[in-house]
Design a protein around this motif. Structure first.
Motif, PDB file in Angstrom:
ATOM      1  N   GLY A 292       0.795  -1.239   0.000  1.00  0.00           N
ATOM      2  CA  GLY A 292       0.000   0.000   0.000  1.00  0.00           C
ATOM      3  C   GLY A 292       0.817   1.274   0.000  1.00  0.00           C
ATOM      4  O   GLY A 292       2.029   1.268  -0.203  1.00  0.00           O
ATOM      5  N   ARG A 293       0.144   2.370   0.270  1.00  0.00           N
ATOM      6  CA  ARG A 293       0.699   3.718   0.083  1.00  0.00           C
ATOM      7  C   ARG A 293       1.959   4.004   0.891  1.00  0.00           C
ATOM      8  O   ARG A 293       2.820   4.755   0.481  1.00  0.00           O
ATOM      9  CB  ARG A 293      -0.367   4.769   0.428  1.00  0.00           C
ATOM     10  N   ASP A 294       2.049   3.436   2.085  1.00  0.00           N
ATOM     11  CA  ASP A 294       3.194   3.742   2.953  1.00  0.00           C
ATOM     12  C   ASP A 294       4.419   2.883   2.642  1.00  0.00           C
ATOM     13  O   ASP A 294       5.422   2.947   3.338  1.00  0.00           O
ATOM     14  CB  ASP A 294       2.805   3.565   4.429  1.00  0.00           C
ATOM     15  N   SER A 295       4.326   2.050   1.618  1.00  0.00           N
ATOM     16  CA  SER A 295       5.412   1.119   1.292  1.00  0.00           C
ATOM     17  C   SER A 295       6.538   1.827   0.536  1.00  0.00           C
ATOM     18  O   SER A 295       6.426   2.990   0.156  1.00  0.00           O
ATOM     19  CB  SER A 295       4.850  -0.027   0.448  1.00  0.00           C
ATOM     20  N   ASP A 296       7.636   1.115   0.339  1.00  0.00           N
ATOM     21  CA  ASP A 296       8.728   1.617  -0.508  1.00  0.00           C
ATOM     22  C   ASP A 296       8.922   0.693  -1.711  1.00  0.00           C
ATOM     23  O   ASP A 296       9.949   0.709  -2.364  1.00  0.00           O
ATOM     24  CB  ASP A 296      10.032   1.772   0.292  1.00  0.00           C
ATOM     25  N   PHE A 297       7.892  -0.137  -1.991  1.00  0.00           N
ATOM     26  CA  PHE A 297       7.978  -1.118  -3.074  1.00  0.00           C
ATOM     27  C   PHE A 297       6.605  -1.211  -3.747  1.00  0.00           C
ATOM     28  O   PHE A 297       5.629  -1.628  -3.119  1.00  0.00           O
ATOM     29  CB  PHE A 297       8.378  -2.482  -2.501  1.00  0.00           C
ATOM     30  N   PHE A 298       6.520  -0.770  -5.018  1.00  0.00           N
ATOM     31  CA  PHE A 298       5.229  -0.700  -5.706  1.00  0.00           C
ATOM     32  C   PHE A 298       5.269  -1.445  -7.040  1.00  0.00           C
ATOM     33  O   PHE A 298       6.322  -1.587  -7.645  1.00  0.00           O
ATOM     34  CB  PHE A 298       4.857   0.762  -6.014  1.00  0.00           C
ATOM     35  N   MET A 299       4.077  -1.888  -7.469  1.00  0.00           N
ATOM     36  CA  MET A 299       3.917  -2.428  -8.824  1.00  0.00           C
ATOM     37  C   MET A 299       2.770  -1.667  -9.473  1.00  0.00           C
ATOM     38  O   MET A 299       1.652  -1.622  -8.942  1.00  0.00           O
ATOM     39  CB  MET A 299       3.581  -3.920  -8.774  1.00  0.00           C
ATOM     40  N   ILE A 300       3.048  -1.038 -10.617  1.00  0.00           N
ATOM     41  CA  ILE A 300       1.994  -0.364 -11.385  1.00  0.00           C
ATOM     42  C   ILE A 300       1.717  -1.233 -12.612  1.00  0.00           C
ATOM     43  O   ILE A 300       2.585  -1.405 -13.470  1.00  0.00           O
ATOM     44  CB  ILE A 300       2.426   1.061 -11.798  1.00  0.00           C
ATOM     45  N   SER A 301       0.525  -1.813 -12.640  1.00  0.00           N
ATOM     46  CA  SER A 301       0.184  -2.745 -13.711  1.00  0.00           C
ATOM     47  C   SER A 301      -0.202  -1.990 -14.982  1.00  0.00           C
ATOM     48  O   SER A 301      -1.148  -1.206 -14.989  1.00  0.00           O
ATOM     49  CB  SER A 301      -0.977  -3.637 -13.249  1.00  0.00           C
ATOM     50  N   ARG A 302       0.550  -2.222 -16.039  1.00  0.00           N
ATOM     51  CA  ARG A 302       0.274  -1.639 -17.354  1.00  0.00           C
ATOM     52  C   ARG A 302       0.553  -2.715 -18.404  1.00  0.00           C
ATOM     53  O   ARG A 302       1.694  -2.995 -18.726  1.00  0.00           O
ATOM     54  CB  ARG A 302       1.168  -0.405 -17.620  1.00  0.00           C
ATOM     55  N   GLY A 303      -0.531  -3.315 -18.923  1.00  0.00           N
ATOM     56  CA  GLY A 303      -0.376  -4.418 -19.876  1.00  0.00           C
ATOM     57  C   GLY A 303       0.161  -3.979 -21.218  1.00  0.00           C
ATOM     58  O   GLY A 303       0.882  -4.712 -21.888  1.00  0.00           O
ATOM     59  N   ASN A 304      -0.178  -2.752 -21.611  1.00  0.00           N
ATOM     60  CA  ASN A 304       0.264  -2.215 -22.896  1.00  0.00           C
ATOM     61  C   ASN A 304       1.639  -1.556 -22.743  1.00  0.00           C
ATOM     62  O   ASN A 304       1.841  -0.699 -21.882  1.00  0.00           O
ATOM     63  CB  ASN A 304      -0.780  -1.187 -23.379  1.00  0.00           C
ATOM     64  N   LYS A 305       2.575  -1.955 -23.593  1.00  0.00           N
ATOM     65  CA  LYS A 305       3.957  -1.471 -23.472  1.00  0.00           C
ATOM     66  C   LYS A 305       4.071   0.045 -23.640  1.00  0.00           C
ATOM     67  O   LYS A 305       4.813   0.716 -22.916  1.00  0.00           O
ATOM     68  CB  LYS A 305       4.845  -2.183 -24.493  1.00  0.00           C
ATOM     69  N   ALA A 306       3.300   0.602 -24.593  1.00  0.00           N
ATOM     70  CA  ALA A 306       3.335   2.056 -24.822  1.00  0.00           C
ATOM     71  C   ALA A 306       2.849   2.805 -23.581  1.00  0.00           C
ATOM     72  O   ALA A 306       3.416   3.831 -23.197  1.00  0.00           O
ATOM     73  CB  ALA A 306       2.480   2.417 -26.034  1.00  0.00           C
ATOM     74  N   GLU A 307       1.808   2.268 -22.934  1.00  0.00           N
ATOM     75  CA  GLU A 307       1.294   2.881 -21.701  1.00  0.00           C
ATOM     76  C   GLU A 307       2.330   2.777 -20.580  1.00  0.00           C
ATOM     77  O   GLU A 307       2.487   3.687 -19.775  1.00  0.00           O
ATOM     78  CB  GLU A 307       0.001   2.190 -21.261  1.00  0.00           C
ATOM     79  N   GLY A 308       3.024   1.638 -20.547  1.00  0.00           N
ATOM     80  CA  GLY A 308       4.059   1.421 -19.539  1.00  0.00           C
ATOM     81  C   GLY A 308       5.207   2.408 -19.670  1.00  0.00           C
ATOM     82  O   GLY A 308       5.689   2.973 -18.682  1.00  0.00           O
ATOM     83  N   VAL A 309       5.634   2.646 -20.919  1.00  0.00           N
ATOM     84  CA  VAL A 309       6.713   3.612 -21.180  1.00  0.00           C
ATOM     85  C   VAL A 309       6.279   5.013 -20.766  1.00  0.00           C
ATOM     86  O   VAL A 309       7.056   5.777 -20.166  1.00  0.00           O
ATOM     87  CB  VAL A 309       7.140   3.569 -22.670  1.00  0.00           C
ATOM     88  N   LYS A 310       5.012   5.350 -21.062  1.00  0.00           N
ATOM     89  CA  LYS A 310       4.455   6.646 -20.673  1.00  0.00           C
ATOM     90  C   LYS A 310       4.456   6.791 -19.147  1.00  0.00           C
ATOM     91  O   LYS A 310       4.789   7.851 -18.594  1.00  0.00           O
ATOM     92  CB  LYS A 310       3.018   6.745 -21.213  1.00  0.00           C
TER      93      LYS A 310
END
Length: 527
Positions: A292-310
């Motif tokens: 969650g928010r107070d962590s120092d380790f996150f995963m942002i899920s973006r299946g589309n590579k172009a969206e991921g680069v953005k």
């Protein structure tokens, strides 16, 4: 055949099995195996190759790697045999005093490591992040200095040496610099002023980031250690292996002939970091936790590579500098990617980030070299060792050598004179002729391999399908452990899962483990 063995060495192998060598050579030239056999005999007679029988296999070496493996084994065996007389009561009292000075209570394994450093001529300290390796090094330095011993600290890269200097509050050098590499040897044929005829004066040598040390460098290092000196090797065997041939740390651990302290306990301060917790989970083949928010380790899920680069660009330029309150986001945030090519590869990410954080401007001069346009204000990285180039600090102190992986900023481009002014490590000013810019890449993004030995406040890591060899646990683990304050993974969770599950490594062909066993058992053959 020489070429095939050289290519194999470039891939990390110190030898090739004879049949493999013959088949690859015959295929490369389009000739029959019989022709290769004739060349094989000629090269054997003329000592252009060295041969070793290992069971049913015949291992073929280029001479430098054969000599290096046997030399390492022999030097380690001799260094290990000197008995050290120690007053245990006095030693325990000294360690108690160091505990008070450092305001710490050593864990059982840490205390064992400190004691072992006095009792043994050679030893290995290995463990993951948060297991107290730096605390042990600092305690060993304090103990050895009490005993009026001269201590030398070294690491394989400039950035790793700088980090060691900061952590231990004592000057650390690159191994090349400690061995006094001589000018004009940038062709890979190393000549060191420090060797068996002119050894290092240090009584205790502590080498950090041992996973990055290859067989040739290890051989030259041990060659320069004086008789009766102690050598302490510190590293994380689960990181990626060295760029050069061999897997020295792993082979020495596998031999089980060297006193080794394996650190597994995560200490209180590190327990609060999900970076440390998740690094150990990844290493154990478990999926990391996202709390969650107070962590120092996150995963942002973006299946589309172009969206991921953005998303990566947005994180690098806006969200992370604000979130962490960074004074120098360019230095403190690092994009690490497993691959060079493609949309989420180093080359494309560097161009996109450069376009946003340091776009073309009439006020900024630029020069195009190979795949990149280098502009004033750009973050750049040296891509090969240059032992001959000079640098100068603001205080007037001078030195030489910029190494593979060193990071700098382009201060000024002198277009008429044909050189770039680059500040490396925030302090070393180098006047760089334009024709040497072929060895300079943009460094907003870099491969995980290039990041070894470094530490950054925040790491952003895009994860998308890639070659199976790169989609590995060791690569993910190495990338994650480069971060000090924050890790953000961007991409596909199925790729993350595949990396965590893939424990396979490209097996490196190396004879060091067997050579060490033979040397310690007194069965080594002369070389």
């Amino acid at each position: 055949m020489n070429y095939v063995l050289s290519v194999a060495a470039g891939g990390g192998h110190t030898f090739l099995e004879k049949n493999m060598l013959s088949e690859r050579t015959a295929a490369l030239l389009g000739v029959e195996i019989d022709e290769v056999e004739k060349a094989f005999l000629k090269m054997t007679v003329e000592s252009d190759i060295r041969i070793e029988k290992q069971g049913d296999e015949t291992h073929i070496y280029l001479p430098p790697y054969f000599i290096a493996e046997r030399g390492i084994a022999s030097y380690l065996s001799h260094l290990s045999r000197r008995p050290f007389k120690v007053n245990r009561k006095q030693l325990d009292e000294e360690i108690d005093e160091i505990e008070k000075e450092m305001n710490i209570t050593f864990a059982e394994k840490q205390r064992e490591a400190i004691i072992s450093s006095v009792l043994n001529g050679i030893m290995i300290i290995t463990g993951g992040p948060g297991t107290g390796k730096t605390t042990i090094i600092r305690a060993i330095i304090a103990l050895m200095k009490r005993k009026k011993m001269k201590v030398a600290l070294a690491a394989p890269t400039g950035r790793a040496a700088k980090r060691m200097t900061q952590m231990c509050n004592m000057d650390a050098k690159t191994i090349h610099r400690m061995l006094e590499i001589e000018a004009g040897t940038g062709d890979g044929k190393w000549v060191f002023a420090k060797n068996d005829a002119n050894p290092l004066t240090a009584d205790v040598i502590i080498i950090d980031e041992m996973s990055m040390v290859d067989v040739l460098l290890m051989y030259h290092l041990l060659k320069a250690v004086k008789a009766g000196a102690r050598i302490i090797m510190v590293g994380d065997a689960d990181q990626l292996p060295s760029v050069g041939a061999g897997s020295v740390l792993k082979d020495l651990l596998l031999s089980e002939k060297i006193k080794t302290i394996r650190l597994g306990e995560i200490f209180r301060q590190a327990e609060q970091s999900m970076i440390v917790v998740n690094a150990h989970k990844i290493n154990a083949g478990e999926m990391p936790e996202f709390t969650g928010r107070d962590s120092d380790f996150f995963m942002i899920s973006r299946g589309n590579k172009a969206e991921g680069v953005k998303e990566v660009l947005e994180l690098f330029t806006k969200r992370l500098p604000k979130f962490l309150g960074l004074s120098d986001p360019l230095a403190d945030i690092q994009v690490l990617t497993p691959v060079k090519k493609g949309e989420a590869g180093v080359e494309n990410l560097n161009r996109i980030i450069q376009q946003t954080v340091n776009p073309p401007s009439k006020d900024k001069r630029e020069v195009t070299r190979f795949i990149y346009t280098i502009r004033e204000g750009d973050k750049v990285m040296q891509t090969k060792n240059n032992y001959d180039i000079d640098w100068e600090r603001e205080d007037g102190s001078k030195g030489g050598g910029i190494y593979n992986g060193d990071i700098g900023v382009v201060e000024k481009l002198h277009m008429q004179e044909g050189y770039a002014e680059i500040i490396f490590d925030g302090e070393k000013k180098v006047m760089y002729p334009f024709d040497l810019l072929k060895d300079i890449d943009l460094a907003y993004a870099m491969t995980v391999h290039k990041s070894q030995g470094s530490e950054f406040e925040a790491v952003i890591m895009p994860l998308y399908p890639m070659h199976e060899m790169l989609q590995s646990r060791h690569l993910l683990y190495t990338g994650v452990t480069r971060a000090k304050s924050l890790v953000v993974l961007v991409g596909r969770t199925d790729v993350l899962y595949a990396m965590v599950q893939n424990d396979s490594e490209d097996r490196r062909l190396s004879g060091l483990c067997e050579a060490v066993k033979k040397a310690f058992e007194g069965n080594e053959e002369p070389f």
